[in-house]
Scaffold this active site. Sequence first.
Site, PDB file in Angstrom:
ATOM      1  N   ARG A 173      43.160  21.541   1.461  1.00  0.00           N
ATOM      2  CA  ARG A 173      43.238  22.079   0.093  1.00  0.00           C
ATOM      3  C   ARG A 173      41.865  22.444  -0.417  1.00  0.00           C
ATOM      4  NH1 ARG A 173      46.616  19.221  -4.701  1.00  0.00           N
ATOM      5  NH2 ARG A 173      48.238  20.344  -3.572  1.00  0.00           N
ATOM      6  N   LYS A 186      49.540  12.859   3.349  1.00  0.00           N
ATOM      7  CA  LYS A 186      50.539  12.128   2.574  1.00  0.00           C
ATOM      8  C   LYS A 186      51.370  11.290   3.526  1.00  0.00           C
ATOM      9  CE  LYS A 186      51.264  15.057  -1.475  1.00  0.00           C
ATOM     10  NZ  LYS A 186      52.285  15.804  -2.253  1.00  0.00           N
ATOM     11  N   LYS A 198      56.799  21.340  -2.177  1.00  0.00           N
ATOM     12  CA  LYS A 198      56.368  22.713  -1.885  1.00  0.00           C
ATOM     13  C   LYS A 198      56.341  22.944  -0.379  1.00  0.00           C
ATOM     14  CE  LYS A 198      53.389  22.879  -6.006  1.00  0.00           C
ATOM     15  NZ  LYS A 198      53.349  21.466  -6.361  1.00  0.00           N
TER      16      LYS A 198
END
Length: 782
Positions: free
Chosen positions: A275, A290, A467
């Site tokens: 990111r 995650k 997402k």
Amino acid sequence: MKFGQQLRTSLIKDFHYYYISYDDLKSELKSRLHPHGTGSAPKTWTEEDEKAFVQVLEAELDKVFTFQKVKSGEIVRRIKVSQKDVEDVIKLLDSRRPGQEPPSEEDFEMLEEDLSDIIADVHDLAKFTQLNYTGFQKIIKKHDKQTGWTLRPVFSARLNAKPFFRHNYDGFIVKLSRLYDLVRTRGNPTQGDSSAGGSQQNFVRQTTKYWVHPDNITELKLIILKHLPVLVFNPNKEFEKEDSAISSIYYDNNDFDLYMGRLRKDEGAEAVRLRWYGGMENQQIFVERKTHREDWTGEKSVKARFALKEKNVNAFLKGEMTVEQVFEKMRKEGKKSVQEIDSLEQLAREVQYTVLTKRLQPVARSFYNRTAFQLPGDARVRISLDTELCMIREDNWDGKTRSGDNWRRTDIGIDFPFNQLPESDIVRFPYAILEVKLQTQAGQEPPEWVRELISSHLVEAVPKFSKFIHGCCTLYPNKIDLLPYWAPQMGIDIRKPITHRFGIERPNQSASVSTSDEPSDSDDDIEEISVHETERPPVPNSALPDPNQRLIEYPANGTTHPGGNGVMDEEERVSAEQQHEDYPLYDSEASDDEDEEHEHPRYPRRKSLKKTLQSIGQNALHYLSYLIPRPRSTQVEIPSLLSGTVYARKFKAPPGKRIFVPVRVEPKVYFAAERTFLSWFEFAIILSAVATTLLNFAGNTKGALLYASLGFTVTAVASLVYAAGLYLWRVRMMRTRRAVRYHEKYGPTILCLLLVVAVAVNYVGALKGEIQPGKHGKHGHS
């Protein structure tokens, strides 16, 4: 309602004369098509008619565009004046001389009223813009449909020349948020670290996600800023649109192992992404992982990350750069403790190992603009709203070179809406994503305004929305057959009627000025929608007792939520409806066709008699069923908000696809299945003991006693086979997390019937005298 009626009921009275004259445009169109009256045949649309109509349409566009521009400039000037007034009051508060009176409470109240009035003006202007843009789209569509002439592409260019609908209100929102926070806190705003990402490494929060329709985005932002300030990372820098841009590259392999793990919520399922914030020139890339943890483990799902220079990303992911080299500079600087660096190194080592062993590659990119609301340094309540969400392909699997050997593709940046990409490479998500993240202590309730917000008509709860999952299932339809539960709902309009007075209010005004209304569903104004998508309009979330649940239906047969609140969420509803089958999910085929009986004109009385008899029989069976003793569901009164028509919807997956419904399986579930098996095993042992005893009593006789013994033996064996088979089936379903119906209603009934038969035969033997107390068959003794 039709759009003309919606426009009349939703317009703001102060702006009344500046709205698009939708009815006049319709009359202009109708009068030119039917010059001799409405009932006459339409005449051929000529070039002269087209020029005249376009001239009227452009006049309306110029009127709307001019008013929006003037009103926007007025808001800018009012914000500047309010900013000066606030700064003067704060300056007086901070640098007053001894004996000089500080600003009074009345001064702050007047400033707050002025800012609230400006916020209401921004809200009204946003609604004005949205309603007028919809009006132009509607009238152009009506023109093209009725005249046969195509005006849409030509007029789209004229709309782009006067883009009143593209005004970005984020600049207003950021400035108003800062000023309102100063006034609300009486010049003492909360101080702390405004960085939401730079210094924090691990995140453990209770997060709930919602969809927000584009019509409600600005209103939602304005409501939130009155309670939480917009989180600005660099308050000394003027706000720019790219400051809110966030891009992430998700990694997976050709088998989509990470996708499947995250979809099924497997214990330890991981998601790996890279990111960055802002534009492509940003050199700091965050490598994030995650990890999903089940509740029964006592651990929380955690997002952990570490920073990496963009120039080192490729080498790190390929294993050419070691973890020690990544953190060598950090160790030398000594800005972090040894324990922190060791923890980061362990994370980086695990991520690198996962990428190399699972052969992970860039799969999908998510891009969105985020507006975060949070008190600086206080993460107890954090609300983020992600708009303009897009999912973009990053792979090279179909022969097209997108990312190549790089860790991301370089032909795009943050230039939404990415018109340079082919439609097969991008999915533009139709809604904004609202995330409410709470860090409350045990037993502590979230703030009242948060509870009102998430139960309002502005949001639609979508628990566990991802997402990454949505991007993979929409970008790779040929590779992925298992879809998330929200996939069939993408074609459903999530707008809902106002459920309670909630919205932007002007000072000293009791009624909400929210102009949200029911979406237009006129047959003339919208495309035809398939029947199964319109069986049930969205139900307001205000009826939800729990913000984490999503209301699916109020079953007409009285089925209620196990907790007694009358509401079943998505997982429970599907589990209750489905039978024993692989991934009982949703059927790919169309719903079963209902046999329609066409009444023959020669036999109307026969059909009527048949229907009457059927009705009498059904009613008799219905009332007789109450004589059967069985557990019954508690009747729960439907709230007055939803009283009236009861709707139900069964979503269908596309052909060849299946919808996965998450199922929670904890260790106690396995123990419960094992206890059930042992109970049946004990039951079989008791029956076998009874059968053996009866066989001893029967001796060499061949009467009813022998058959009773045989009946108990058969029942005992059947119980063993049934219990073992059911236990193995349940364990297999739990291991594969199938949302099947674990309740078994036929097996116990059959075994009880066999037991009744055996007892009856035994009773017959007793009546015939084959069983005598104190004797064991022929060889018995007293």
